[in-house]
Motif scaffolding. Structure first.
Motif, PDB file in Angstrom:
ATOM      1  N   VAL A 177      34.655  51.302   1.098  1.00  0.00           N
ATOM      2  CA  VAL A 177      33.306  51.172   0.795  1.00  0.00           C
ATOM      3  C   VAL A 177      32.848  52.339   0.490  1.00  0.00           C
ATOM      4  CG1 VAL A 177      31.024  50.105   1.360  1.00  0.00           C
ATOM      5  CG2 VAL A 177      32.950  48.907   2.064  1.00  0.00           C
ATOM      6  N   GLN A 178      32.910  53.366   1.081  1.00  0.00           N
ATOM      7  CA  GLN A 178      32.473  54.665   1.114  1.00  0.00           C
ATOM      8  C   GLN A 178      32.781  55.466  -0.303  1.00  0.00           C
ATOM      9  OE1 GLN A 178      34.275  53.755   3.859  1.00  0.00           O
ATOM     10  NE2 GLN A 178      32.160  53.502   5.023  1.00  0.00           N
ATOM     11  N   ALA A 179      34.133  55.215  -0.414  1.00  0.00           N
ATOM     12  CA  ALA A 179      34.708  55.588  -1.801  1.00  0.00           C
ATOM     13  C   ALA A 179      33.795  54.805  -3.148  1.00  0.00           C
ATOM     14  CB  ALA A 179      36.049  55.381  -2.093  1.00  0.00           C
TER      15      ALA A 179
ATOM     16  N   ARG B 117      30.480  56.495  -3.388  1.00  0.00           N
ATOM     17  CA  ARG B 117      30.423  57.672  -4.201  1.00  0.00           C
ATOM     18  C   ARG B 117      30.932  57.637  -5.758  1.00  0.00           C
ATOM     19  NH1 ARG B 117      34.105  59.095   0.204  1.00  0.00           N
ATOM     20  NH2 ARG B 117      36.053  58.610  -1.198  1.00  0.00           N
ATOM     21  N   ILE B 118      31.769  56.637  -6.058  1.00  0.00           N
ATOM     22  CA  ILE B 118      32.246  56.747  -7.515  1.00  0.00           C
ATOM     23  C   ILE B 118      31.059  56.123  -8.270  1.00  0.00           C
ATOM     24  CG2 ILE B 118      33.776  55.427  -8.996  1.00  0.00           C
ATOM     25  CD1 ILE B 118      35.804  55.882  -6.616  1.00  0.00           C
ATOM     26  N   VAL B 119      30.310  54.999  -7.631  1.00  0.00           N
ATOM     27  CA  VAL B 119      29.589  54.207  -8.529  1.00  0.00           C
ATOM     28  C   VAL B 119      28.081  54.451  -8.261  1.00  0.00           C
ATOM     29  CG1 VAL B 119      28.808  51.855  -9.225  1.00  0.00           C
ATOM     30  CG2 VAL B 119      31.197  52.233  -8.586  1.00  0.00           C
ATOM     31  N   VAL B 120      27.474  54.214  -7.022  1.00  0.00           N
ATOM     32  CA  VAL B 120      26.377  54.115  -6.443  1.00  0.00           C
ATOM     33  C   VAL B 120      25.558  55.720  -6.387  1.00  0.00           C
ATOM     34  CG1 VAL B 120      24.701  53.521  -4.783  1.00  0.00           C
ATOM     35  CG2 VAL B 120      26.539  52.219  -5.219  1.00  0.00           C
ATOM     36  N   GLU B 121      26.386  56.613  -5.439  1.00  0.00           N
ATOM     37  CA  GLU B 121      25.606  57.789  -5.502  1.00  0.00           C
ATOM     38  C   GLU B 121      25.366  58.508  -6.761  1.00  0.00           C
ATOM     39  OE1 GLU B 121      24.070  59.442  -2.912  1.00  0.00           O
ATOM     40  OE2 GLU B 121      24.058  57.365  -2.039  1.00  0.00           O
ATOM     41  N   GLU B 122      26.005  58.560  -7.732  1.00  0.00           N
ATOM     42  CA  GLU B 122      25.973  59.345  -9.068  1.00  0.00           C
ATOM     43  C   GLU B 122      24.988  58.743  -9.786  1.00  0.00           C
ATOM     44  OE1 GLU B 122      29.444  60.222 -11.492  1.00  0.00           O
ATOM     45  OE2 GLU B 122      30.511  60.960  -9.592  1.00  0.00           O
ATOM     46  N   MET B 123      24.900  57.325 -10.016  1.00  0.00           N
ATOM     47  CA  MET B 123      23.714  56.922 -10.567  1.00  0.00           C
ATOM     48  C   MET B 123      22.397  57.139  -9.996  1.00  0.00           C
ATOM     49  SD  MET B 123      23.312  52.892 -12.100  1.00  0.00           S
ATOM     50  CE  MET B 123      23.840  52.114 -10.621  1.00  0.00           C
ATOM     51  N   LYS B 124      22.375  56.903  -8.653  1.00  0.00           N
ATOM     52  CA  LYS B 124      21.223  57.192  -7.865  1.00  0.00           C
ATOM     53  C   LYS B 124      20.662  58.442  -8.239  1.00  0.00           C
ATOM     54  CE  LYS B 124      19.511  57.150  -3.017  1.00  0.00           C
ATOM     55  NZ  LYS B 124      19.760  56.946  -1.598  1.00  0.00           N
TER      56      LYS B 124
END
Length: 324
Positions: A250-252, A255-262
Motif C-alpha cells: 500500500v505504501q508503494a 507513492r506511485i499514484v496518490v502522492e504525485e497527484m496530490k
C-alpha cells in the motif's frame, strides 16, 4: 510536472484502471472496452471474463470494518489487467464468498448501450472539431495515434478533447497486453451474479463521465496533446502500480499514484479522490447502520494515502482493520 502532464499520467492510471485504473475511474471500461464501437454507436456484447488466476502469497490488500451486526470488506481493485495477473487470494475469496451484497464504484462499467447517450451528451462537439483546435502537425499525430485503435483523425474529429485523449490513452495499455475484460470488477461481477449476490454502486456511469467532461477546456486540450506526445508513459506507470498492488504494498501505491497527484494536481486529486472518498465513507457509515456482510471493491487509489476511505472513516471513529 505540469497539471496537464500529471492529468495524463493520473487519468491514464487513475482513469484507466489505468487509474483507478489504477485506481480511480472504472469509466475506462466503457472507453477501453471498444472505443471504435463507441464512435460507431454499435457495440457487441463483451466476452465473458475469465476466472481470475490464483496467486501465490498474500496478494492485494484487504480491510474489514465490523460492528455488532455488520461486516464490510474493502478491496482495492485495478480496472484493467493483463489476463495472467493473479489476484484471487484465499482471503479475498473467503471474504467475497461470505458477502451477500457486493459494492462497486458503478455496477455497469461494461455497458456500452448506457455509454452511448452519455457520449452524445458529454463527449461530442461537432461545432468545434478537434481539427480546428489543433495544429496541422498535431492533427497528423492524432491520425497516427487513432490508427492504433482502428480509427482515424477524421473519426475522432467530433470528439471533445477529454474523450479523444482517454480513448487514445487506452491504446498503449492494450498493446502492452492489458485488457478491460481481465479487470477485477468484471470477474467479481460475473462471480456475484452466478452466486445470486446483490449488486450495488456508489456512483453512476454518468457521474464518472461528468467528472472528465467538466474539466476546463484548456486542461482537456493539454491532456490530449500530452497523450499524443507519449504513449509509453502510461504503460510504465501502470506496470509499477500493478506490481505494488499485487504484492499488497500500500505504501508503494501511495507513492506511485496518490502522492504525485496530490502534489502536482491538487484540483484533480480533490475531484477524483478526496471528494469521492468522502462520499463513499458517508455511504459506508450508512451501511453500518444496517446488518449483514458486504464486499466493497473500488479502485486501489481510493484505499491508500491520508485521504483514503479508511482514513476518513477512522477520523470519524470507525475502526478499520487489515485482514492478514
Amino acid at each position: 510536472m505540469t497539471l496537464a502532464k500529471r492529468l495524463k499520467s493520473s487519468v491514464s492510471n487513475l482513469a484507466q484502471g489505468a487509474v483507478g485504473v489504477a485506481a480511480g475511474l472504472v469509466l475506462v471500461f466503457a472507453i477501453a472496452g471498444a472505443p471504435t464501437q463507441v464512435l460507431a454507436q454499435a457495440a457487441p456484447a463483451p466476452a465473458a471474463p475469465a476466472a481470475a488466476p490464483a496467486i501465490q502469497g498474500q496478494g492485494p490488500a484487504l480491510w474489514v470494518i465490523k460492528d455488532a451486526d455488520s461486516t464490510l470488506y474493502l478491496f482495492g481493485s485495478v480496472h484493467v489487467l493483463r489476463p495472467t495477473t493473479g489476484w484471487a487470494s484465499p482471503r479475498v475469496n473467503a471474504a467475497f464468498d461470505s458477502a451477500s451484497d457486493i459494492w462497486f464504484e458503478i455496477t455497469n462499467p461494461e455497458d456500452q448501450a448506457a455509454m452511448m447517450p452519455l457520449i452524445q451528451q458529454y463527449g461530442l462537439s461537432p461545432q468545434t472539431p478537434l481539427s480546428s483546435r489543433l495544429t496541422p502537425e498535431e492533427v497528423a499525430q492524432l491520425d497516427v495515434a487513432a490508427k492504433t485503435i482502428g480509427a482515424s483523425a477524421a473519426q475522432l474529429d467530433p470528439l471533445k478533447p477529454w474523450l479523444a485523449a482517454l480513448s487514445l490513452s487506452v491504446a498503449p495499455l492494450v498493446k502492452a497486453g492489458y485488457d478491460p475484460q481481465s479487470g477485477v470488477e468484471l470477474a467479481l461481477k460475473a462471480r456475484a451474479q452466478a452466486a445470486g449476490k446483490r449488486l450495488h454502486g456508489f456512483e453512476t456511469l454518468e457521474k464518472q463521465v461528468g467528472m472528465l467532461a467538466t474539466l476546463p477546456d484548456d486542461v482537456q486540450l493539454e491532456f490530449l496533446r500530452e497523450t499524443l506526445k507519449d504513449f509509453d508513459e502510461a504503460v510504465e506507470m501502470l506496470d509499477s502500480m500493478v506490481e505494488a498492488w499485487a504484492k499488497g504494498d500500500v505504501q508503494a501505491l501511495d507513492r506511485i499514484v496518490v502522492e504525485e497527484m496530490k502534489t502536482d494536481a491538487p484540483e484533480l486529486y480533490k475531484v477524483l479522490l478526496v471528494d469521492r472518498n468522502t462520499d463513499w465513507a458517508d455511504q459506508i457509515q450508512t451501511l453500518l447502520q444496517g446488518s449483514g456482510t458486504a464486499f466493497i471493491a473500488v479502485g486501489a487509489a481510493h484505499l491508500t494515502g491520508d485521504d483514503s476511505v479508511q482514513s476518513i472513516l477512522q477520523s470519524r471513529g470507525v475502526a478499520v482493520e487489515t485482514v492478514e
